[in-house]
Design a protein around this motif. Sequence first.
Motif, mmCIF file in Angstrom:
data_model
loop_
_atom_site.group_PDB
_atom_site.id
_atom_site.type_symbol
_atom_site.label_atom_id
_atom_site.label_comp_id
_atom_site.label_asym_id
_atom_site.label_seq_id
_atom_site.Cartn_x
_atom_site.Cartn_y
_atom_site.Cartn_z
ATOM 1 N N GLY A 302 0.825 -1.210 0.000
ATOM 2 C CA GLY A 302 0.000 0.000 0.000
ATOM 3 C C GLY A 302 0.854 1.253 0.000
ATOM 4 O O GLY A 302 0.343 2.362 0.121
ATOM 5 N N ASP A 303 2.170 1.086 -0.152
ATOM 6 C CA ASP A 303 3.105 2.211 -0.107
ATOM 7 C C ASP A 303 3.683 2.417 -1.502
ATOM 8 O O ASP A 303 4.658 1.777 -1.897
ATOM 9 C CB ASP A 303 4.231 1.930 0.896
ATOM 10 N N ARG A 304 3.083 3.320 -2.249
ATOM 11 C CA ARG A 304 3.540 3.540 -3.616
ATOM 12 C C ARG A 304 4.913 4.181 -3.647
ATOM 13 O O ARG A 304 5.686 3.964 -4.578
ATOM 14 C CB ARG A 304 2.541 4.432 -4.353
ATOM 15 N N GLY A 305 5.234 4.965 -2.622
ATOM 16 C CA GLY A 305 6.522 5.644 -2.601
ATOM 17 C C GLY A 305 7.678 4.671 -2.544
ATOM 18 O O GLY A 305 8.665 4.815 -3.269
ATOM 19 N N VAL A 306 7.590 3.660 -1.680
ATOM 20 C CA VAL A 306 8.657 2.676 -1.561
ATOM 21 C C VAL A 306 8.812 1.909 -2.872
ATOM 22 O O VAL A 306 9.928 1.670 -3.349
ATOM 23 C CB VAL A 306 8.383 1.699 -0.400
ATOM 24 N N VAL A 307 7.700 1.514 -3.481
ATOM 25 C CA VAL A 307 7.762 0.771 -4.726
ATOM 26 C C VAL A 307 8.387 1.627 -5.824
ATOM 27 O O VAL A 307 9.220 1.153 -6.610
ATOM 28 C CB VAL A 307 6.369 0.274 -5.148
ATOM 29 N N LYS A 308 8.019 2.888 -5.887
ATOM 30 C CA LYS A 308 8.599 3.779 -6.890
ATOM 31 C C LYS A 308 10.088 3.975 -6.644
ATOM 32 O O LYS A 308 10.878 4.079 -7.589
ATOM 33 C CB LYS A 308 7.861 5.117 -6.884
ATOM 34 N N TYR A 309 10.483 4.052 -5.385
ATOM 35 C CA TYR A 309 11.912 4.152 -5.079
ATOM 36 C C TYR A 309 12.648 2.923 -5.601
ATOM 37 O O TYR A 309 13.679 3.028 -6.264
ATOM 38 C CB TYR A 309 12.138 4.292 -3.575
ATOM 39 N N LEU A 310 12.122 1.734 -5.307
ATOM 40 C CA LEU A 310 12.775 0.499 -5.726
ATOM 41 C C LEU A 310 12.861 0.401 -7.248
ATOM 42 O O LEU A 310 13.852 -0.098 -7.789
ATOM 43 C CB LEU A 310 12.027 -0.708 -5.160
ATOM 44 N N ARG A 311 11.857 0.885 -7.940
ATOM 45 C CA ARG A 311 11.851 0.855 -9.399
ATOM 46 C C ARG A 311 12.775 1.910 -9.999
ATOM 47 O O ARG A 311 13.134 1.836 -11.174
ATOM 48 C CB ARG A 311 10.427 1.107 -9.921
ATOM 49 N N GLY A 312 13.152 2.915 -9.205
ATOM 50 C CA GLY A 312 14.014 3.972 -9.720
ATOM 51 C C GLY A 312 13.276 4.990 -10.556
ATOM 52 O O GLY A 312 13.878 5.678 -11.383
ATOM 53 N N THR A 321 14.269 11.136 0.115
ATOM 54 C CA THR A 321 13.592 10.764 1.348
ATOM 55 C C THR A 321 13.837 9.299 1.672
ATOM 56 O O THR A 321 14.192 8.936 2.796
ATOM 57 C CB THR A 321 12.074 11.012 1.228
ATOM 58 N N TYR A 322 13.669 8.432 0.684
ATOM 59 C CA TYR A 322 13.839 7.005 0.924
ATOM 60 C C TYR A 322 15.308 6.614 1.033
ATOM 61 O O TYR A 322 15.644 5.658 1.723
ATOM 62 C CB TYR A 322 13.131 6.207 -0.176
ATOM 63 N N THR A 323 16.202 7.335 0.348
ATOM 64 C CA THR A 323 17.625 7.053 0.473
ATOM 65 C C THR A 323 18.089 7.314 1.900
ATOM 66 O O THR A 323 18.806 6.525 2.506
ATOM 67 C CB THR A 323 18.443 7.903 -0.514
ATOM 68 N N HIS A 324 17.663 8.434 2.467
ATOM 69 C CA HIS A 324 18.086 8.779 3.820
ATOM 70 C C HIS A 324 17.446 7.887 4.870
ATOM 71 O O HIS A 324 17.992 7.680 5.949
ATOM 72 C CB HIS A 324 17.732 10.249 4.104
ATOM 73 N N ASN A 325 16.296 7.336 4.562
ATOM 74 C CA ASN A 325 15.585 6.497 5.526
ATOM 75 C C ASN A 325 15.563 5.050 5.043
ATOM 76 O O ASN A 325 14.605 4.324 5.267
ATOM 77 C CB ASN A 325 14.144 7.020 5.695
ATOM 78 N N TRP A 326 16.660 4.639 4.379
ATOM 79 C CA TRP A 326 16.686 3.347 3.703
ATOM 80 C C TRP A 326 16.494 2.185 4.671
ATOM 81 O O TRP A 326 15.656 1.317 4.452
ATOM 82 C CB TRP A 326 18.014 3.190 2.960
ATOM 83 N N GLY A 327 17.259 2.170 5.745
ATOM 84 C CA GLY A 327 17.206 1.030 6.654
ATOM 85 C C GLY A 327 15.864 0.871 7.333
ATOM 86 O O GLY A 327 15.329 -0.229 7.449
ATOM 87 N N ASP A 328 15.288 1.983 7.776
ATOM 88 C CA ASP A 328 14.052 1.905 8.548
ATOM 89 C C ASP A 328 12.840 1.642 7.675
ATOM 90 O O ASP A 328 11.980 0.844 8.017
ATOM 91 C CB ASP A 328 13.836 3.201 9.335
ATOM 92 N N GLN A 329 12.761 2.335 6.545
ATOM 93 C CA GLN A 329 11.533 2.276 5.765
ATOM 94 C C GLN A 329 11.614 1.334 4.575
ATOM 95 O O GLN A 329 10.746 0.485 4.388
ATOM 96 C CB GLN A 329 11.157 3.684 5.279
ATOM 97 N N VAL A 330 12.674 1.457 3.764
ATOM 98 C CA VAL A 330 12.733 0.653 2.550
ATOM 99 C C VAL A 330 12.949 -0.824 2.869
ATOM 100 O O VAL A 330 12.164 -1.683 2.458
ATOM 101 C CB VAL A 330 13.838 1.165 1.606
#
Length: 343
Positions: A302-312, A321-330
């Motif tokens: 349900g998290d489109r942001g994480v999926v978009k990050y993974l897809r590049g 945002t996701y790079t800086h919070n990679w360990g906790d969120q991604v």
Amino acid sequence: MSSTRAAPDPDDPVGYFLEDLTYHGKTDRTREAYERVLRRFEAFLDGADPGSASHRDCMSFVHSLRGDVADSTVATYAAYLHRFYGYMTEVGAFDGNPMTLVMEEMDETVDKDPARRDVSIPAMRSFVAGIRHPLHRALVVTLLKTGMRVGELCNLDLRDVSVVDAELEAAYSLGDRPALSERPDSVFVTAEAAVGEELNGEVRTAANKRKRGTVIPVDDELRRTLKRWLAVRPDSPSPAEPLFVGTAEGWGERLEPQAVRHAVERYAREEGWYRTGGGADENVTPHYFRHFFTTHLRDRTGDRGVVKYLRGDVADDVIDTYTHNWGDQVRETYEANVYRLFP
């Protein structure tokens, strides 16, 4: 006297942008193409200032184009508008770019193709189980577990893969990229690979299409699969030390996308998932695995942001945002939701 330059406040924002296009060396043809689109957008706003337009205004404009011009033209017009707002924001004439969200939603709509073959996770597990060749299984599992493009897969080097395994760490120099220094069990997909250009000591024959370099988690299934492949991987003459190399023709040489496509086609045909002449709605190809990854992970998280990050596929502010919070969120989101491919 202050040297601070005031932000521009043009009476004609479109004219200001077009003038700057000329200064930047754009051709008359390019300038005219932008002008046609931007003046059409102005007319759509019916007298409102483009600088005050919201993302809903932009979305309505894009929607108004559908049925009037081809889908590819809609995408081109949207890109022109996005460039206009991006530039005007950069120079301080506008407060923000309302097209950013519109472009991201358009990307997602294009990728989420409801006409594609619907393969369930249990069916995909059965498909993977039928692949015995360690290289072919590693190719398919990597695509399914990361959602990367086939060119990005082929461009991976040993330095792009970090896995916590004493045997592999003793045999190979893995994960040497700074981006992986504190991110064990992960793979880095660069945005810098381009056809005909040298990267890590080797001229590349495939391009990566990412907007930014991306760190993708490696779960236990992918780690075990890569270990089995690396146990039999031929030595490569390339100084780049490609991860995936040929085991038949082109022994030890970096695999090219066409070789991956042929391998996937072979197994898909055996499964009844590929037919000569069939289109994207029917045939399972390496790109289908990217669609499979996107659809199932998005539905689970349900998290489109994480999926978009993974897809590049996301803009700089989102990817930061996701790079800086990679360990906790991604990683946590990925590991809690990625599908299992083995019993």
